[in-house]
Design a protein around this motif. Structure first.
Motif, PDB file in Angstrom:
ATOM      1  N   ARG A 242      10.115  -4.149   9.970  1.00 33.87           N
ATOM      2  CA  ARG A 242      10.133  -3.143   8.903  1.00 33.87           C
ATOM      3  C   ARG A 242       8.740  -2.967   8.306  1.00 33.87           C
ATOM      4  O   ARG A 242       8.300  -1.852   8.036  1.00 33.87           O
ATOM      5  CB  ARG A 242      11.133  -3.552   7.819  1.00 33.87           C
ATOM      6  CG  ARG A 242      11.328  -2.459   6.751  1.00 33.87           C
ATOM      7  CD  ARG A 242      12.290  -2.911   5.675  1.00 33.87           C
ATOM      8  NE  ARG A 242      13.640  -3.119   6.196  1.00 33.87           N
ATOM      9  CZ  ARG A 242      14.350  -4.217   6.011  1.00 33.87           C
ATOM     10  NH1 ARG A 242      13.869  -5.226   5.325  1.00 33.87           N
ATOM     11  NH2 ARG A 242      15.564  -4.319   6.508  1.00 33.87           N
ATOM     12  N   GLN A 243       8.021  -4.076   8.114  1.00 33.68           N
ATOM     13  CA  GLN A 243       6.656  -3.996   7.580  1.00 33.68           C
ATOM     14  C   GLN A 243       5.727  -3.314   8.582  1.00 33.68           C
ATOM     15  O   GLN A 243       4.862  -2.517   8.201  1.00 33.68           O
ATOM     16  CB  GLN A 243       6.133  -5.397   7.257  1.00 33.68           C
ATOM     17  CG  GLN A 243       4.727  -5.368   6.636  1.00 33.68           C
ATOM     18  CD  GLN A 243       4.099  -6.750   6.532  1.00 33.68           C
ATOM     19  OE1 GLN A 243       4.688  -7.746   6.935  1.00 33.68           O
ATOM     20  NE2 GLN A 243       2.899  -6.808   5.994  1.00 33.68           N
ATOM     21  N   LEU A 244       5.882  -3.617   9.877  1.00 38.07           N
ATOM     22  CA  LEU A 244       5.051  -2.979  10.904  1.00 38.07           C
ATOM     23  C   LEU A 244       5.247  -1.465  10.870  1.00 38.07           C
ATOM     24  O   LEU A 244       4.271  -0.698  10.931  1.00 38.07           O
ATOM     25  CB  LEU A 244       5.403  -3.534  12.286  1.00 38.07           C
ATOM     26  CG  LEU A 244       4.700  -2.881  13.486  1.00 38.07           C
ATOM     27  CD1 LEU A 244       3.187  -3.007  13.386  1.00 38.07           C
ATOM     28  CD2 LEU A 244       5.207  -3.481  14.806  1.00 38.07           C
ATOM     29  N   HIS A 245       6.491  -1.027  10.755  1.00 41.15           N
ATOM     30  CA  HIS A 245       6.757   0.416  10.669  1.00 41.15           C
ATOM     31  C   HIS A 245       6.078   1.014   9.444  1.00 41.15           C
ATOM     32  O   HIS A 245       5.486   2.100   9.516  1.00 41.15           O
ATOM     33  CB  HIS A 245       8.267   0.663  10.615  1.00 41.15           C
ATOM     34  CG  HIS A 245       8.639   2.116  10.659  1.00 41.15           C
ATOM     35  ND1 HIS A 245       8.658   2.918   9.523  1.00 41.15           N
ATOM     36  CD2 HIS A 245       8.984   2.927  11.699  1.00 41.15           C
ATOM     37  CE1 HIS A 245       9.002   4.149   9.864  1.00 41.15           C
ATOM     38  NE2 HIS A 245       9.213   4.181  11.171  1.00 41.15           N
ATOM     39  N   ASN A 246       6.135   0.301   8.334  1.00 40.77           N
ATOM     40  CA  ASN A 246       5.507   0.778   7.102  1.00 40.77           C
ATOM     41  C   ASN A 246       3.995   0.898   7.256  1.00 40.77           C
ATOM     42  O   ASN A 246       3.377   1.884   6.810  1.00 40.77           O
ATOM     43  CB  ASN A 246       5.856  -0.173   5.954  1.00 40.77           C
ATOM     44  CG  ASN A 246       5.248   0.257   4.632  1.00 40.77           C
ATOM     45  OD1 ASN A 246       4.194  -0.245   4.245  1.00 40.77           O
ATOM     46  ND2 ASN A 246       5.886   1.182   3.945  1.00 40.77           N
ATOM     47  N   VAL A 247       3.379  -0.097   7.901  1.00 43.34           N
ATOM     48  CA  VAL A 247       1.927  -0.075   8.124  1.00 43.34           C
ATOM     49  C   VAL A 247       1.547   1.100   9.030  1.00 43.34           C
ATOM     50  O   VAL A 247       0.588   1.827   8.759  1.00 43.34           O
ATOM     51  CB  VAL A 247       1.452  -1.418   8.731  1.00 43.34           C
ATOM     52  CG1 VAL A 247       0.048  -1.293   9.327  1.00 43.34           C
ATOM     53  CG2 VAL A 247       1.467  -2.512   7.663  1.00 43.34           C
ATOM     54  N   VAL A 248       2.307   1.302  10.108  1.00 41.83           N
ATOM     55  CA  VAL A 248       2.008   2.409  11.033  1.00 41.83           C
ATOM     56  C   VAL A 248       2.188   3.748  10.324  1.00 41.83           C
ATOM     57  O   VAL A 248       1.402   4.686  10.529  1.00 41.83           O
ATOM     58  CB  VAL A 248       2.881   2.321  12.306  1.00 41.83           C
ATOM     59  CG1 VAL A 248       2.649   3.537  13.203  1.00 41.83           C
ATOM     60  CG2 VAL A 248       2.579   1.041  13.076  1.00 41.83           C
ATOM     61  N   GLU A 249       3.200   3.851   9.456  1.00 41.18           N
ATOM     62  CA  GLU A 249       3.387   5.100   8.712  1.00 41.18           C
ATOM     63  C   GLU A 249       2.209   5.364   7.779  1.00 41.18           C
ATOM     64  O   GLU A 249       1.742   6.500   7.649  1.00 41.18           O
ATOM     65  CB  GLU A 249       4.689   5.075   7.923  1.00 41.18           C
ATOM     66  CG  GLU A 249       4.937   6.387   7.177  1.00 41.18           C
ATOM     67  CD  GLU A 249       6.395   6.658   6.877  1.00 41.18           C
ATOM     68  OE1 GLU A 249       6.722   7.829   6.597  1.00 41.18           O
ATOM     69  OE2 GLU A 249       7.207   5.713   6.930  1.00 41.18           O
ATOM     70  N   GLN A 250       1.696   4.307   7.148  1.00 38.95           N
ATOM     71  CA  GLN A 250       0.525   4.478   6.267  1.00 38.95           C
ATOM     72  C   GLN A 250      -0.686   4.976   7.045  1.00 38.95           C
ATOM     73  O   GLN A 250      -1.383   5.893   6.594  1.00 38.95           O
ATOM     74  CB  GLN A 250       0.187   3.146   5.586  1.00 38.95           C
ATOM     75  CG  GLN A 250       1.166   2.753   4.490  1.00 38.95           C
ATOM     76  CD  GLN A 250       0.712   1.496   3.772  1.00 38.95           C
ATOM     77  OE1 GLN A 250      -0.396   1.438   3.252  1.00 38.95           O
ATOM     78  NE2 GLN A 250       1.562   0.485   3.754  1.00 38.95           N
ATOM     79  N   VAL A 251      -0.944   4.388   8.221  1.00 37.25           N
ATOM     80  CA  VAL A 251      -2.131   4.815   8.972  1.00 37.25           C
ATOM     81  C   VAL A 251      -1.948   6.231   9.505  1.00 37.25           C
ATOM     82  O   VAL A 251      -2.914   6.994   9.594  1.00 37.25           O
ATOM     83  CB  VAL A 251      -2.495   3.825  10.113  1.00 37.25           C
ATOM     84  CG1 VAL A 251      -2.763   2.430   9.551  1.00 37.25           C
ATOM     85  CG2 VAL A 251      -1.456   3.780  11.210  1.00 37.25           C
ATOM     86  N   CYS A 252      -0.716   6.597   9.846  1.00 38.10           N
ATOM     87  CA  CYS A 252      -0.452   7.977  10.296  1.00 38.10           C
ATOM     88  C   CYS A 252      -0.745   8.978   9.171  1.00 38.10           C
ATOM     89  O   CYS A 252      -1.356  10.017   9.394  1.00 38.10           O
ATOM     90  CB  CYS A 252       1.000   8.135  10.732  1.00 38.10           C
ATOM     91  SG  CYS A 252       1.357   7.511  12.366  1.00 38.10           S
TER      92      CYS A 252
END
Length: 339
Positions: A242-252
Motif C-alpha cells: 500500500r505504501q509503495l502504491h502511494n509513493v508511485v502515485e506521488q511521483v506520478c
C-alpha cells in the motif's frame, strides 16, 4: 476502507490458468509457495485465516481464493470489522427487520445473507467486538442467521475467509478474542510476507503501478531511472505494498520528465507520515540500519562485516536475508541505501 461489498459474478478458475490470481503480481518464490497453498485450500470449503501486516494485500489473496474455489460464480462480499462502529456492524453483518431499533424504517439484508452461496471476507476480524464474536460463532455453527429484531433464522451457505494484522494468540490470552471462534476461523492459516520479505517484487509492482497511474494522471511516463528503482528496492517499506502504491502515485503526480528520477522517489519516500513504532519494529529498523552501515563500511565484504558484528558468517548471512540486503549492492561505490 470500511465497508466493501462486491456481489459481482466472477468466472471460476480453470485448471492450469492463472486468472484466479491475476491481481497478485509476484516473481517471489515465497509468494509462489503461498499461492500454491492458497490454490490447494481454495478447492475445499475450509475456513481460512490470512495473517499479515497492514498493506500486504490480504483482501487480494482472499479474492484469489474465492476465484479459485467452486464458489467463484457466487458473490464475494467483504467487510472491514474494524472500520464500522459496533452498533452498525451487527446490522451490516446480520441485517435487521423493520422497527428493530429507532431509525429502522425498513428491513435491511445483511452481508452474511448477501454472501449466500459464495464467500464472506471478514477483514481485521481481530477488531470484532466480543459480543458480535458470539453471534458470528452461532452463524458458523448453525449455518443460519437471525437478523436483528427477527423471530426466525434463515439458512445460509457460505465460506468464511478472515484476515488480521493483530496477534490473535495474544488477543486470546488477553481475553479479547474467543477461543471457540478462533478455532472455527483458523482451520487453515496463511501468512502473507511483508514487502521487505519479497524485495524482488518491488520493481515489478512499481512499474505496474506506474503504468496504471500514468494513465490516471494523463502523463507519458516510460519508467524509473535505474538508481530510482534501486532506491525503491532498498527502502524499508513499513507500509508494505500500500505504501509503495502511494509513493508511485506521488511521483506520478509530480513527474515533469518521462523517466522518473531518483530524487523524486527519495522525496516521496521521505514524506510518508511517521507513525509511533512498536518495540519489535523499532528493533527491526535499528538492526537493518546497523547491517547497512556495516556493509557500507566493508564495501559489501561479508567476512569483514561479520567480524565487526562479532557474528559468524552463517549467522550474518541469515540476518542479511531476513532484512532483504544483498552484499553485492554495496560493492564498488555502493548504493545510497534508503534507511
Amino acid at each position: 476502507s470500511g465497508l466493501r461489498a462486491d456481489a459481482g459474478v466472477d468466472a471460476p478458475a480453470r485448471s492450469g490458468d492463472a486468472a484466479w490470481r491475476a491481481a497478485i503480481l509476484s516473481r517471489s518464490s515465497r509468494m509462489q509457495a503461498l499461492l500454491d497453498e492458497a490454490r490447494l485450500v481454495a478447492a475445499s470449503d475450509a475456513s481460512v485465516l490470512i495473517r499479515g501486516d497492514s498493506g500486504t494485500g490480504k483482501e487480494l489473496l482472499a479474492r484469489a481464493i474465492h476465484l479459485a474455489s467452486p464458489r467463484a460464480a457466487a458473490p464475494f462480499v467483504a467487510i472491514n470489522c474494524g472500520a464500522i462502529p459496533e452498533p452498525l456492524l451487527e446490522s451490516e453483518l446480520f441485517g435487521h427487520v423493520r422497527g428493530a431499533f429507532t431509525g429502522a424504517t425498513s428491513s435491511h439484508r445483511g452481508l452474511v445473507q448477501a454472501a449466500h452461496g459464495g464467500t464472506l471476507f471478514l477483514d481485521e476480524i481481530g477488531d470484532m467486538p466480543l459480543a458480535l464474536q458470539v453471534k458470528l460463532l452461532r452463524v458458523l455453527q448453525e449455518r443460519a442467521v437471525r437478523p436483528v429484531g427477527a423471530t426466525r433464522a434463515e439458512a445460509v451457505d457460505l465460506r468464511i475467509v478472515s484476515a488480521t494484522h493483530r496477534d490473535l494468540d495474544a488477543a486470546l490470552a488477553a481475553g479479547q478474542f474467543r477461543e471457540d471462534l478462533y478455532y472455527r476461523i483458523d482451520v487453515v492459516s496463511l501468512q502473507l510476507p511483508t514487502l521487505a520479505e519479497r524485495r524482488e517484487d518491488i520493481p515489478l509492482l512499481a512499474e505496474h503501478f506506474l503504468r496504471g497511474l500514468a494513465h490516471k494522471y494523463a502523463k507519458r511516463l516510460t519508467g524509473f531511472a535505474p538508481d530510482a528503482l534501486e532506491a525503491l528496492a532498498t527502502a524499508a517499506w513499513p507500509g508494505n505494498v500500500r505504501q509503495l502504491h502511494n509513493v508511485v502515485e506521488q511521483v506520478c503526480a509530480l513527474a515533469t520528465t518521462a523517466l522518473i528520477p531518483r530524487a523524486l522517489v527519495e522525496r516521496a519516500l521521505r514524506v510518508q507520515p511517521a507513525e509511533p513504532l512498536g518495540y519489535a519494529e523499532a528493533k527491526r529498523r535499528f538492526e537493518r540500519n546497523y547491517l547497512i552501515q556495516l556493509l557500507k563500511l566493508t564495501a559489501g565484504n561479508v567476512s569483514d562485516a561479520a567480524r565487526l558484528a562479532e557474528r559468524n558468517r552463517t549467522e550474518f548471512y541469515r540476518l542479511l536475508q531476513r532484512h532483504g540486503l544483498a552484499p553485492e549492492l554495496f560493492r564498488g561505490d555502493g548504493p545510497d541505501v534508503e534507511q
